[in-house]
Scaffold this motif. Structure first.
Motif, mmCIF file in Angstrom:
data_model
loop_
_atom_site.group_PDB
_atom_site.id
_atom_site.type_symbol
_atom_site.label_atom_id
_atom_site.label_comp_id
_atom_site.label_asym_id
_atom_site.label_seq_id
_atom_site.Cartn_x
_atom_site.Cartn_y
_atom_site.Cartn_z
ATOM 1 N N ILE A 22 0.858 -1.198 0.000
ATOM 2 C CA ILE A 22 0.000 0.000 0.000
ATOM 3 C C ILE A 22 0.886 1.237 0.000
ATOM 4 N N LYS A 23 0.734 2.016 -1.043
ATOM 5 C CA LYS A 23 1.616 3.190 -1.174
ATOM 6 C C LYS A 23 1.008 4.372 -0.418
ATOM 7 N N ALA A 24 1.067 4.290 0.896
ATOM 8 C CA ALA A 24 0.500 5.357 1.733
ATOM 9 C C ALA A 24 1.591 6.389 2.024
ATOM 10 N N PRO A 25 1.210 7.616 2.396
ATOM 11 C CA PRO A 25 2.226 8.610 2.774
ATOM 12 C C PRO A 25 3.050 8.114 3.970
ATOM 13 N N PRO A 26 4.289 8.658 4.184
ATOM 14 C CA PRO A 26 5.113 8.186 5.300
ATOM 15 C C PRO A 26 4.331 8.214 6.613
ATOM 16 N N ILE A 44 -4.307 -7.564 10.894
ATOM 17 C CA ILE A 44 -4.018 -7.216 9.492
ATOM 18 C C ILE A 44 -5.126 -6.321 8.945
ATOM 19 N N MET A 45 -6.378 -6.705 9.240
ATOM 20 C CA MET A 45 -7.509 -5.917 8.727
ATOM 21 C C MET A 45 -7.488 -4.482 9.288
ATOM 22 N N ALA A 46 -7.118 -4.354 10.559
ATOM 23 C CA ALA A 46 -7.087 -3.018 11.174
ATOM 24 C C ALA A 46 -6.046 -2.143 10.476
ATOM 25 N N TYR A 47 -4.888 -2.735 10.171
ATOM 26 C CA TYR A 47 -3.818 -1.935 9.549
ATOM 27 C C TYR A 47 -4.216 -1.513 8.127
ATOM 28 N N ILE A 48 -4.830 -2.440 7.396
ATOM 29 C CA ILE A 48 -5.275 -2.109 6.025
ATOM 30 C C ILE A 48 -6.337 -1.007 6.096
ATOM 31 N N ASN A 49 -7.257 -1.164 7.051
ATOM 32 C CA ASN A 49 -8.329 -0.162 7.217
ATOM 33 C C ASN A 49 -7.750 1.223 7.525
ATOM 34 N N GLY A 50 -6.750 1.255 8.406
ATOM 35 C CA GLY A 50 -6.118 2.532 8.766
ATOM 36 C C GLY A 50 -5.409 3.157 7.561
ATOM 37 N N LEU A 51 -4.679 2.320 6.809
ATOM 38 C CA LEU A 51 -3.949 2.872 5.648
ATOM 39 C C LEU A 51 -4.919 3.335 4.561
ATOM 40 N N ASN A 52 -6.005 2.607 4.395
ATOM 41 C CA ASN A 52 -7.031 3.063 3.433
ATOM 42 C C ASN A 52 -7.551 4.435 3.820
ATOM 43 N N ARG A 53 -7.749 4.635 5.139
ATOM 44 C CA ARG A 53 -8.236 5.939 5.603
ATOM 45 C C ARG A 53 -7.198 7.032 5.347
ATOM 46 N N LEU A 54 -5.919 6.668 5.531
ATOM 47 C CA LEU A 54 -4.856 7.634 5.305
ATOM 48 C C LEU A 54 -4.828 8.047 3.829
ATOM 49 N N LEU A 55 -5.068 7.064 2.981
ATOM 50 C CA LEU A 55 -5.044 7.355 1.535
ATOM 51 C C LEU A 55 -6.224 8.218 1.139
#
Ligand code: KIV
Ligand code: ZN
Length: 499
Positions: A438-442, A488-499
């Protein structure tokens, strides 16, 4: 009895708390729940502050039919114009403009002489009044303002056409006795105050927001500004559930009531906690898990003999159901839908289809499913971010003699993407693999917490992560009977929100 208006600012002041930013669809869902509760006024955002806020205010304004919808605006033309643009399709719109009136705010923040502040208040309320009839003026930091100046500022706003005068305790500094004194003073000294709605807005820095708001009500305030679960800047705002149940439970003392349907308090509180990914503090007044629990023998004995020995409100009055229902693999859609309705959730067909699919998967793993599991399944629908990355599959390998490693495969639109990583434990390895995909910001993982939603070995485990990226903080949630999967789901959910 006098009716106190409830003004909810969960979507504006509540959203200003760190890590509490919400998506437009989430804001709309909360606004609709607030309208169903019969909240009088909903502050949907601060239209000028961002495109997202503008869109959220517009969407809420266009959707709601009963509640007044308002937008915050500084006392400057640009803010007032944007608030008007966002609100123009509302059935009942209100512009809420504010200006600080305390010496410290005028000198250091506004850098304006008091005379200039008075002139701006008059000019900007008059300007807002050219846009619509319902105008609220807030004297920011009112409780630390000089009384004579506060009287002049509020009288100026009234003369310019304000329909609501709000007295904020912006920094949570005041005490209930001082609040009674201030409201009484304003009612006796401000010209025209009897023709407008007098409101209060209390912050909770010293833990007295609800007490100060209720003190204002007893001194004659007609509107209380508050948030669900007491969210808000710093230590938060007065909690709506505490204000409403305070008035409801002690109506003979306050000699007033609200129009809020108290039986929707529990489900709306859970909705807000779920959307924000915040755990409910067990001892939170009214809505915490322990609010109606009795553990000590003497208390249990008393409650069994007569509930009122230790309970001043009934669980039913806030919408809690007393009888727990248990479901399993063979439970039907109709029975589950009925129970969800009893719990305050109305799902449309697509949402119910989706919930039933997840219900069946859960029932395969867990022998009995209770109300808490159902609540968790409902809340899960609020987690998925449309068009975001989704977990397809994962494998982890770990032990005390091997280097942990993880293979994670995600769905990115139509594509499947996969990465492998090693780490300090299976979760760290999985998170490193996800970071490759996931190419999220730093960002950094600021906090990780795990809770069990229900009891027993097969309980649902909920993981809540807090991810920081520069000034921005987001939370992510994941729910599964397998705690690695929920992590894993929590981390993906958080990064999706960041994006
Ligand atoms: O706390 C405060 O003073 C406010 C005003 C803008 C109403 O939120
Ligand atoms: Zn505030």
């Amino acid at each position: 009895m006098r009716k106190i208006k409830i003004f909810d600012t969960t979507l504006r002041d509540g959203e200003q708390s760190p890590g509490c930013s919400m998506h437009i669809t989430e804001k709309l869902e909360i606004a609709m729940a607030l309208e169903k509760m019969h909240v009088d006024v909903i502050e949907a955002g601060f239209a000028v502050s961002s495109q997202g806020d503008f869109d959220a205010v517009s969407k809420v304004a266009a959707q709601l039919k009963e509640s007044t919808v308002c937008s915050l605006a500084r006392a400057v033309p640009k803010d007032i114009d944007m608030a008007y643009e966002a609100l123009k399709h509302a059935q009942s719109p209100r512009i809420h403009t504010f200006m600080a009136t305390s010496p410290i705010h005028m000198e250091y923040k506004l850098k304006m002489a008091p005379e200039k502040v008075l002139q701006t208040i008059g000019d900007m309320v008059r300007y807002a009044k050219t846009k619509m009839s319902d105008i609220e003026f807030s004297a920011e930091d009112a409780c630390r303002s000089e009384r004579d100046f506060l009287v002049k500022a509020t009288a100026t706003a009234i003369a310019a056409g304000a329909t609501v005068i709000n007295i904020p305790d912006t920094v949570g500094y005041t005490t209930p006795m001082e609040m009674v004194d201030l409201i009484t003073y304003l009612r006796n000294h401000v010209r025209g105050i009897e023709n407008v709605i007098l409101s209060v807005h209390c912050h909770n820095d010293l833990g007295m927001a609800a007490a100060n708001s209720l003190a204002a009500v007893s001194a004659g305030a007609d509107q209380v500004e508050c948030t669900i679960n007491g969210l808000g800047e710093r230590a938060g705002n007065a909690a709506m559930e505490e204000i409403v149940m305070g008035i409801h439970t002690r109506k003979n003392f306050y000699q007033c009531l609200t129009g809020v349907d108290t039986t929707r308090i529990s489900s709306t509180s859970k909705l807000v906690y779920n959307i924000l990914g915040l755990p409910i503090p067990i001892n939170k007044a009214i809505v915490g898990a322990n609010a109606f629990a009795h553990e000590a023998g003497i208390h249990q004995h008393g409650v069994l003999a007569n509930r009122e020995t230790y309970e001043i409100m009934t669980p039913q009055s806030i919408g809690l159901l007393q009888n727990q229902m248990v479901f399993g693999k063979h439970s039907g859609r109709h029975a589950i839908e009925k129970r969800l309705n009893e719990m305050g959730h109305e799902l449309n067909k697509a949402e119910l289809d989706d919930l039933m699919e997840r219900f069946k998967l859960l029932a395969d793993k867990k022998r009995s499913i209770n109300d808490n599991d159902l609540e968790a399944l409902v809340s899960k629908k609020t987690q998925d971010i449309e068009n975001g990355y989704k977990l397809d599959r994962f494998t982890v390998n770990c032990g005390n003699y091997v280097t942990s490693n993880a293979v994670v495969r995600l769905q990115d639109g139509e594509k499947l993407v996969e990465a492998v990583a090693i780490g300090d434990g299976p979760i760290d390895a999985a998170y490193k693999a996800i970071d490759m995909l996931i190419k999220a910001p730093p960002h950094v993982l600021d906090d990780y917490a795990i809770f069990s939603v229900t009891e027993g070995n097969d309980a649902l485990g909920e993981v809540i992560v807090r991810i920081k990226s520069g000034e921005k903080t987001v939370t992510g949630r994941g729910l599964s009977t397998d705690i690695i999967e929920s992590s894993i789901m929590a981390y993906i959910n958080g990064l999706n929100r960041l994006l």
